[in-house]
Scaffold this active site. Structure first.
Site, mmCIF file in Angstrom:
data_model
loop_
_atom_site.group_PDB
_atom_site.id
_atom_site.type_symbol
_atom_site.label_atom_id
_atom_site.label_comp_id
_atom_site.label_asym_id
_atom_site.label_seq_id
_atom_site.Cartn_x
_atom_site.Cartn_y
_atom_site.Cartn_z
ATOM 1 N N GLU A 141 0.848 -1.190 0.000
ATOM 2 C CA GLU A 141 0.000 0.000 0.000
ATOM 3 C C GLU A 141 0.885 1.243 0.000
ATOM 4 O OE1 GLU A 141 -3.620 -2.045 2.626
ATOM 5 O OE2 GLU A 141 -2.732 -0.142 3.287
ATOM 6 N N GLY A 145 4.910 -1.143 2.874
ATOM 7 C CA GLY A 145 5.730 -1.898 1.942
ATOM 8 C C GLY A 145 6.542 -2.912 2.716
ATOM 9 N N SER A 146 7.764 -2.529 3.070
ATOM 10 C CA SER A 146 8.594 -3.408 3.887
ATOM 11 C C SER A 146 7.953 -3.666 5.243
ATOM 12 C CB SER A 146 9.984 -2.784 4.073
ATOM 13 O OG SER A 146 10.655 -2.690 2.835
ATOM 14 N N ARG A 275 34.598 -9.681 -30.031
ATOM 15 C CA ARG A 275 34.983 -8.269 -30.139
ATOM 16 C C ARG A 275 36.496 -8.112 -29.962
ATOM 17 N NH1 ARG A 275 34.052 -3.213 -32.056
ATOM 18 N NH2 ARG A 275 34.392 -1.586 -30.489
ATOM 19 N N GLY A 347 29.928 1.046 -25.131
ATOM 20 C CA GLY A 347 28.808 1.874 -25.585
ATOM 21 C C GLY A 347 27.689 1.052 -26.193
ATOM 22 N N GLU A 370 9.493 -8.696 -3.159
ATOM 23 C CA GLU A 370 9.380 -9.728 -2.113
ATOM 24 C C GLU A 370 10.397 -9.531 -0.990
ATOM 25 O OE1 GLU A 370 8.123 -13.575 -2.687
ATOM 26 O OE2 GLU A 370 7.411 -13.299 -4.727
ATOM 27 N N GLU A 374 17.686 -4.792 2.303
ATOM 28 C CA GLU A 374 17.826 -4.401 3.710
ATOM 29 C C GLU A 374 16.971 -5.277 4.614
ATOM 30 O OE1 GLU A 374 19.257 -1.403 1.068
ATOM 31 O OE2 GLU A 374 17.291 -2.381 1.130
#
Length: 386
Positions: A141, A145-146, A275, A347, A370, A374
């Site tokens: 919401e 969150g966390s 390359r 690049g 999910e 942290e």
């Protein structure tokens, strides 16, 4: 089509999937599907910012929407290890699709398996398995969150309809909500109690407020939505039990992150062999070799952490710490590997001509969805020091 039309189509009948298909064969079929039908379309889906509606019945046909559902309920009953390997393979083709498949299986379908009543299963599962009923899981919401316990969405019993509640509130950052027919939604029944409800989206009380466009996994139809006296059907469970589904979910996100990293690494190694600069292949330069070696090592470590977690889950053992470690390490590895992929491509890596720039953008979600990094560190530390 109204959801009531899906009731009891296949419930109680034979399992619609090949009962003789072993898990290795299933994964081979998934790899072929990704190679033929997903990877060639990933740029188109990103450009359209949507999957085609036809993808859901196709996923249902392959059994990908019922991986975590037991066979006796019409699913494949796959191990957690194979489920996460499937997410990993899909992520190599399109991370946004992998994210949606992960959420549908680990959070929505698993919720039906664990907590839904027989009546609820009879009504919805046949359509879910076939991909006819599209799902989402609604927790987050604007202020929650966390810190999931900050959920403000409120559920009030409807006296004349036992088991049904009026639901009021707003949800946001909900994966696939803009396409979902049915949402497994977390709401508050009192100042201290939270639980889960089934909310159909084709009712007047449900309104999608806005599509939330993101820099990565852009094909996923993420939205915020309002609930104003929307009707929710209670699934008997405690909040802690419903949130407990996140442990397998975190292993799946680890699989998604690993798949992104593996694909980016594969593309980068191949590019470095082709390359040339200063009359040498990139892969012959020590600075590039160092980056390739670091990516190879970290991908291998992430793969081992994920396998350790899924093996414990399949053995019926707790995976609170292990799922967080796998998700944390794999997601941060994915971001480091894709960043190195851009660096080695130079690049060109910043242009849509090369897939590594998309994988780089898609990888960031795995550090947030999910449970952000942290939160994972907090979970791990609490498990170690308790």
């Amino acid at each position: 089509m109204a959801l009531t039309e899906f009731s009891a189509r296949t419930n109680g009948g034979p399992n619609p999937f090949d009962m003789h298909l072993d898990e290795n064969s299933f994964l081979e079929r998934v790899r072929a599907f990704v190679a033929d039908e997903v990877l060639p379309k990933t740029r188109e889906w990103e450009s359209n910012r949507a999957f085609p509606d036809s993808i859901w019945p196709r996923l249902g046909e392959l059994g990908i929407l019922a991986m975590t559902l037991p066979r006796e309920k019409g699913g494949l009953g796959l191990t957690c290890t194979t489920y996460c390997d499937t997410i990993r393979e899909i992520a190599k083709g399109d991370p946004a699709l992998a994210m949606n498949v992960a959420a549908i299986n680990a959070l929505c379908v698993a919720h039906f398996d664990r907590f839904a009543t027989q009546e609820q299963c009879d009504k919805y599962l046949p359509g879910i398995i076939k991909g006819e009923i599209k799902l989402a899981w609604g927790l987050t919401e604007p202020d929650a969150g966390s810190d999931a316990r900050r959920v403000k969405t409120k559920a009030t019993p409807i006296e004349e309809r036992p088991g049904y509640y009026k639901i009021n509130g707003r949800k946001m950052f909900i994966t696939n909500a803009g396409k979902a027919d049915l949402i497994v939604l977390i709401a508050r029944t009192s100042d201290t109690e939270l639980t889960a409800f089934l909310v159909e989206t084709d009712q007047l009380g449900f309104t999608n407020v806005e599509r939330i466009h993101t820099v990565g996994v852009s094909a996923s139809w993420t939205t915020s939505f309002d609930l104003k006296d929307a009707v929710g059907w209670h699934t008997p469970c405690k909040f802690e039990d419903a949130i407990g589904l996140l442990y397998r979910g975190r292993l799946a996100i680890a699989g998604m992150a690993l798949g992104i990293a593996e694909k980016a690494h594969e593309l980068t190694v191949e590019y470095s062999k082709q390359r040339e600069q200063f009359n040498r292949r990139l892969c012959d330069m020590q600075s590039v070799q160092n980056m390739i070696a670091d990516s190879e090592m970290e991908i291998t470590a992430a793969r081992l952490l994920l396998h350790h977690g899924t093996t414990l889950f399949d053995e019926g053992k707790p995976v609170i710490k292990e799922s967080s470690m796998a998700k944390l390490y794999a997601s941060e590895t994915s971001n480091r590997v894709t960043n190195r992929a851009i660096q080695i491509h130079g690049g060109r890596g910043m242009t849509p001509e090369y897939l590594v720039e998309k994988l780089w953008r898609d990888a960031k979600l795995t550090e947030i969805g999910e449970g952000c990094s942290e939160i994972q560190r907090m979970v791990i530390a609490k498990q170690v020091t308790r």
